[in-house]
Motif scaffolding. Structure first.
Motif, PDB file in Angstrom:
ATOM      1  N   LEU A 115     -12.513  -3.433  -7.397  1.00 32.67           N
ATOM      2  CA  LEU A 115     -12.238  -4.316  -6.266  1.00 32.67           C
ATOM      3  C   LEU A 115     -13.533  -4.683  -5.517  1.00 32.67           C
ATOM      4  CD1 LEU A 115     -10.112  -5.700  -4.458  1.00 32.67           C
ATOM      5  CD2 LEU A 115      -9.992  -3.571  -3.149  1.00 32.67           C
ATOM      6  N   GLY A 116     -14.276  -3.669  -5.091  1.00 33.63           N
ATOM      7  CA  GLY A 116     -15.432  -3.922  -4.227  1.00 33.63           C
ATOM      8  C   GLY A 116     -16.770  -3.954  -4.932  1.00 33.63           C
ATOM      9  N   ASP A 153      -8.700   4.447  -6.943  1.00 31.51           N
ATOM     10  CA  ASP A 153      -9.700   3.982  -5.982  1.00 31.51           C
ATOM     11  C   ASP A 153     -10.107   5.153  -5.081  1.00 31.51           C
ATOM     12  OD1 ASP A 153     -11.154   2.779  -4.038  1.00 31.51           O
ATOM     13  OD2 ASP A 153      -9.636   1.285  -3.492  1.00 31.51           O
ATOM     14  N   PRO A 154     -11.372   5.587  -5.125  1.00 30.47           N
ATOM     15  CA  PRO A 154     -11.790   6.748  -4.313  1.00 30.47           C
ATOM     16  C   PRO A 154     -12.312   6.356  -2.937  1.00 30.47           C
ATOM     17  CG  PRO A 154     -13.598   6.101  -5.732  1.00 30.47           C
ATOM     18  CD  PRO A 154     -12.485   5.080  -5.961  1.00 30.47           C
ATOM     19  N   HIS A 161     -18.247  -6.805  -0.515  1.00 25.66           N
ATOM     20  CA  HIS A 161     -19.524  -6.077  -0.602  1.00 25.66           C
ATOM     21  C   HIS A 161     -20.563  -6.796  -1.466  1.00 25.66           C
ATOM     22  CE1 HIS A 161     -17.771  -2.734   1.578  1.00 25.66           C
ATOM     23  NE2 HIS A 161     -16.698  -2.880   0.824  1.00 25.66           N
ATOM     24  N   TYR A 174     -11.272   5.499  -0.004  1.00 27.79           N
ATOM     25  CA  TYR A 174     -10.770   6.079   1.245  1.00 27.79           C
ATOM     26  C   TYR A 174     -10.704   7.599   1.186  1.00 27.79           C
ATOM     27  CZ  TYR A 174      -9.684   1.265   2.299  1.00 27.79           C
ATOM     28  OH  TYR A 174      -9.796  -0.083   2.525  1.00 27.79           O
ATOM     29  N   ILE A 208     -18.554  -1.429  -5.507  1.00 34.89           N
ATOM     30  CA  ILE A 208     -19.473  -0.452  -4.901  1.00 34.89           C
ATOM     31  C   ILE A 208     -19.129   0.990  -5.253  1.00 34.89           C
ATOM     32  CG2 ILE A 208     -20.278  -1.893  -2.982  1.00 34.89           C
ATOM     33  CD1 ILE A 208     -18.259  -0.295  -1.200  1.00 34.89           C
ATOM     34  N   CYS A 209     -17.894   1.260  -5.711  1.00 34.42           N
ATOM     35  CA  CYS A 209     -17.519   2.651  -6.015  1.00 34.42           C
ATOM     36  C   CYS A 209     -17.330   2.873  -7.513  1.00 34.42           C
ATOM     37  CB  CYS A 209     -16.235   3.039  -5.272  1.00 34.42           C
ATOM     38  SG  CYS A 209     -16.413   3.039  -3.479  1.00 34.42           S
ATOM     39  N   ARG A 210     -16.234   2.347  -8.077  1.00 37.07           N
ATOM     40  CA  ARG A 210     -15.889   2.676  -9.467  1.00 37.07           C
ATOM     41  C   ARG A 210     -16.704   1.925 -10.511  1.00 37.07           C
ATOM     42  NH1 ARG A 210      -9.718   1.342  -8.562  1.00 37.07           N
ATOM     43  NH2 ARG A 210     -10.771  -0.051  -7.104  1.00 37.07           N
TER      44      ARG A 210
END
Ligand code: 4NP
Length: 155
Positions: A11-12, A125-126, A46, A128, A14-16
């Motif tokens: 999604l963003g 999704d990590p 992002h 949060y 920036i994480c996964r």
């Protein structure tokens, strides 16, 4: 073999998907596989930003520097430039399919579809959650990277 060009999408961005890109680059290097890799997000939140500090720390713990990665949004050209586009979860897969051009040549699927026994599963999704969740993310993307590199080398 056509040189594989792999795009990892969350999604963003920036994480996964930066971790998926990093894991794939690491495993491809280990096996001498010549491949192009990148990552993108379906959202614009992002764009232009470095990965989440928790993703940077998780990669760093494996000796991989991802501080120079920058967020970008998936674009229609990606369906022509990449051989494979891998979504981290079902919502992102739907969003990718929604913008896929009719003549797009990239093969689109969930990333965990390539892992035996994990077909149809999402990489959670990590964003949060706490830093420890990013280790689960890394375990998932590294497992997928190993399965993907093995598959590409066998092709
Ligand atoms: P990613 O995680 O999709 O794995 O990069 C997220 C990053 C940002 C947001 C959600 C998920 N956000 O809502 O800003």
């Amino acid at each position: 073999m056509t040189r594989p060009a792999i795009l990892f999408v969350c999604l963003g961005n920036i994480c996964r998907s930066p971790l998926a890109e990093a894991a794939f680059r690491m495993v491809a290097d280990e096996h001498g596989l010549d491949a192009h890799a990148d990552s993108a997000g379906t959202a614009t939140y992002h764009v232009g930003e470095p990965p989440d500090p928790r993703s940077i720390a998780t990669a760093q713990a494996c000796g991989i520097d991802i501080t120079h990665y920058r967020g970008r949004q998936i674009a229609v050209e990606d369906f022509h430039r990449f051989t494979h586009i891998f979504a981290m979860d079902h919502q992102n897969l739907r969003n990718i399919e929604a913008i896929r051009p009719a003549d797009g040549s990239a093969h689109v699927s969930l990333l965990l579809d390539i892992v035996e026994g994990r077909e149809g599963a999402a990489i959670a999704d990590p964003y949060y959650d706490g830093e420890e969740r990013f280790e689960d993310t890394w375990a998932d993307v590294e497992m997928a990277a190993r399965a993907l590199v093995a598959r590409l080398l066998a092709a």
